[in-house]
Design a protein around this motif. Structure first.
Motif, PDB file in Angstrom:
ATOM      1  N   GLY A 193      -9.106   5.269 -16.393  1.00  0.00           N
ATOM      2  CA  GLY A 193      -8.832   6.695 -16.238  1.00  0.00           C
ATOM      3  C   GLY A 193      -7.420   6.999 -15.786  1.00  0.00           C
ATOM      4  O   GLY A 193      -7.023   8.163 -15.703  1.00  0.00           O
ATOM      5  N   GLY A 194      -6.647   5.944 -15.498  1.00  0.00           N
ATOM      6  CA  GLY A 194      -5.258   6.120 -15.092  1.00  0.00           C
ATOM      7  C   GLY A 194      -5.107   6.402 -13.607  1.00  0.00           C
ATOM      8  O   GLY A 194      -6.076   6.575 -12.867  1.00  0.00           O
ATOM      9  N   TRP A 195      -3.860   6.415 -13.172  1.00  0.00           N
ATOM     10  CA  TRP A 195      -3.553   6.740 -11.783  1.00  0.00           C
ATOM     11  C   TRP A 195      -3.662   8.242 -11.552  1.00  0.00           C
ATOM     12  O   TRP A 195      -3.376   9.038 -12.447  1.00  0.00           O
ATOM     13  N   THR A 196      -4.025   8.624 -10.348  1.00  0.00           N
ATOM     14  CA  THR A 196      -3.908  10.032  -9.974  1.00  0.00           C
ATOM     15  C   THR A 196      -2.460  10.299  -9.555  1.00  0.00           C
ATOM     16  O   THR A 196      -1.701   9.371  -9.251  1.00  0.00           O
ATOM     17  N   ASP A 197      -2.085  11.570  -9.539  1.00  0.00           N
ATOM     18  CA  ASP A 197      -0.724  11.911  -9.112  1.00  0.00           C
ATOM     19  C   ASP A 197      -0.476  11.457  -7.676  1.00  0.00           C
ATOM     20  O   ASP A 197       0.629  11.013  -7.334  1.00  0.00           O
ATOM     21  N   THR A 198      -1.508  11.542  -6.851  1.00  0.00           N
ATOM     22  CA  THR A 198      -1.375  11.114  -5.455  1.00  0.00           C
ATOM     23  C   THR A 198      -1.097   9.619  -5.367  1.00  0.00           C
ATOM     24  O   THR A 198      -0.251   9.173  -4.573  1.00  0.00           O
ATOM     25  N   GLU A 199      -1.790   8.829  -6.191  1.00  0.00           N
ATOM     26  CA  GLU A 199      -1.587   7.376  -6.188  1.00  0.00           C
ATOM     27  C   GLU A 199      -0.195   7.014  -6.694  1.00  0.00           C
ATOM     28  O   GLU A 199       0.471   6.131  -6.131  1.00  0.00           O
ATOM     29  N   ARG A 200       0.237   7.677  -7.760  1.00  0.00           N
ATOM     30  CA  ARG A 200       1.588   7.414  -8.276  1.00  0.00           C
ATOM     31  C   ARG A 200       2.639   7.671  -7.193  1.00  0.00           C
ATOM     32  O   ARG A 200       3.551   6.872  -6.993  1.00  0.00           O
ATOM     33  N   GLN A 201       2.499   8.799  -6.520  1.00  0.00           N
ATOM     34  CA  GLN A 201       3.496   9.159  -5.520  1.00  0.00           C
ATOM     35  C   GLN A 201       3.458   8.207  -4.334  1.00  0.00           C
ATOM     36  O   GLN A 201       4.503   7.817  -3.798  1.00  0.00           O
ATOM     37  N   ALA A 202       2.249   7.796  -3.927  1.00  0.00           N
ATOM     38  CA  ALA A 202       2.126   6.861  -2.804  1.00  0.00           C
ATOM     39  C   ALA A 202       2.796   5.531  -3.134  1.00  0.00           C
ATOM     40  O   ALA A 202       3.474   4.932  -2.285  1.00  0.00           O
ATOM     41  N   ALA A 203       2.617   5.060  -4.373  1.00  0.00           N
ATOM     42  CA  ALA A 203       3.244   3.806  -4.784  1.00  0.00           C
ATOM     43  C   ALA A 203       4.765   3.944  -4.802  1.00  0.00           C
ATOM     44  O   ALA A 203       5.495   3.057  -4.332  1.00  0.00           O
ATOM     45  N   ARG A 204       5.252   5.054  -5.334  1.00  0.00           N
ATOM     46  CA  ARG A 204       6.707   5.286  -5.341  1.00  0.00           C
ATOM     47  C   ARG A 204       7.256   5.319  -3.913  1.00  0.00           C
ATOM     48  O   ARG A 204       8.304   4.731  -3.620  1.00  0.00           O
ATOM     49  N   ASP A 205       6.548   6.003  -3.035  1.00  0.00           N
ATOM     50  CA  ASP A 205       7.001   6.107  -1.644  1.00  0.00           C
ATOM     51  C   ASP A 205       7.034   4.741  -0.963  1.00  0.00           C
ATOM     52  O   ASP A 205       7.812   4.527  -0.023  1.00  0.00           O
ATOM     53  N   ALA A 206       6.177   3.810  -1.446  1.00  0.00           N
ATOM     54  CA  ALA A 206       6.126   2.463  -0.871  1.00  0.00           C
ATOM     55  C   ALA A 206       7.105   1.511  -1.550  1.00  0.00           C
ATOM     56  O   ALA A 206       7.096   0.310  -1.264  1.00  0.00           O
ATOM     57  N   GLY A 207       7.930   2.032  -2.455  1.00  0.00           N
ATOM     58  CA  GLY A 207       8.967   1.207  -3.066  1.00  0.00           C
ATOM     59  C   GLY A 207       8.614   0.600  -4.406  1.00  0.00           C
ATOM     60  O   GLY A 207       9.353  -0.256  -4.911  1.00  0.00           O
ATOM     61  N   PHE A 208       7.509   1.034  -5.015  1.00  0.00           N
ATOM     62  CA  PHE A 208       7.127   0.519  -6.332  1.00  0.00           C
ATOM     63  C   PHE A 208       7.872   1.284  -7.425  1.00  0.00           C
ATOM     64  O   PHE A 208       7.965   2.512  -7.389  1.00  0.00           O
ATOM     65  N   THR A 209       8.375   0.535  -8.404  1.00  0.00           N
ATOM     66  CA  THR A 209       9.097   1.121  -9.529  1.00  0.00           C
ATOM     67  C   THR A 209       8.153   1.277 -10.717  1.00  0.00           C
ATOM     68  O   THR A 209       7.547   0.293 -11.153  1.00  0.00           O
ATOM     69  N   PRO A 210       8.002   2.482 -11.272  1.00  0.00           N
ATOM     70  CA  PRO A 210       7.143   2.654 -12.450  1.00  0.00           C
ATOM     71  C   PRO A 210       7.747   1.961 -13.672  1.00  0.00           C
ATOM     72  O   PRO A 210       8.964   1.993 -13.877  1.00  0.00           O
TER      73      PRO A 210
END
Length: 235
Positions: A193-210
């Protein structure tokens, strides 16, 4: 002839006996006999060359010499929201063959699978059988199912990616040129079902690069294996 490999977690004795399952396979399927050469590995990097000493109800092997295998670089952790059924087995088996070091089953907001104890034990067996077949010296580790929030908070890797099909533009084809020996990589693979917007943002905030892993939308297991192959390329 392919090397006959067996998993033995303790290679310290000069002579050892295969467990019942592997011994039965050695006798009935491989038809090993006294004097045949075999290779043993402990899953932690030690490899031993041995010779079959005796084949009766149990199969005993004498160790000839030992060596320590180097680890592949970079170290690859794959955090993935597992798919259903046999597709998860394929993911585990092939990730091991490709050289992933660890699989972390992810619990996300849209996860459909949280593997039970019996499934986790099956994954461990698949890691052993895959290692025997593909020749790896270190068993791929399977962590307990872990919430995404815990994974991204604890991740202290040198390179952190989150696979994201919502991105436009060119796909990633190989590791950045600055990735050096001994470095650690983690890749997040989301649920169907893909990532939620909240999950995407949390990963970015933790230093993950999309990153996009390819030009098309992939199934979970395809994306996971593509990620390992990209990270392992030219390593």
């Amino acid at each position: 002839m392919a090397t006959r490999r067996f998993y033995c977690p303790d290679l310290s004795p000069s002579s050892l006996t295969l467990d019942d399952e592997q011994g039965s396979h050695a006798r009935r399927s491989l038809r090993l006999s006294a004097g045949d050469a075999v290779e043993l590995f402990d899953g932690a990097g030690e490899i031993a060359e041995g010779r079959v000493a005796e084949v009766k109800k149990r199969v005993s092997i004498d160790i000839v010499q030992r060596r320590q295998a180097p680890r592949l670089s970079p170290v690859i952790d794959l955090a993935v929201a597992l798919p259903k059924g046999a597709r998860a087995d394929v993911l585990i088996e092939k990730a091991s063959e490709l050289g992933a070091d660890r699989v972390i089953p992810l619990i996300t907001q849209r996860s459909v699978v949280e593997p039970r104890d019996s499934k986790m034990r099956r994954f461990d067996r698949l890691c052993i059988e895959s290692a025997k077949q593909c020749g790896r010296a270190y068993l791929m580790q399977i962590d307990e199912p872990t919430p995404l929030s815990d994974v991204i908070t604890r991740a202290d890797h040198d390179l952190k990616w989150i696979a994201d099909t919502s991105l436009a533009g060119e796909s990633v084809h190989k590791m950045p040129s600055g990735t050096g020996p001994g470095e650690r990589v983690i890749v997040l693979i989301g649920p169907e079902g893909g990532w939620t917007d909240t999950e995407r943002q949390a990963a970015r905030d933790a230093g993950f690069t999309p990153q996009r892993l390819g030009p098309h939308v992939m199934r979970i297991e395809t994306a996971a294996l593509a990620a390992v192959a990209i990270c392992r390329r030219e390593s």
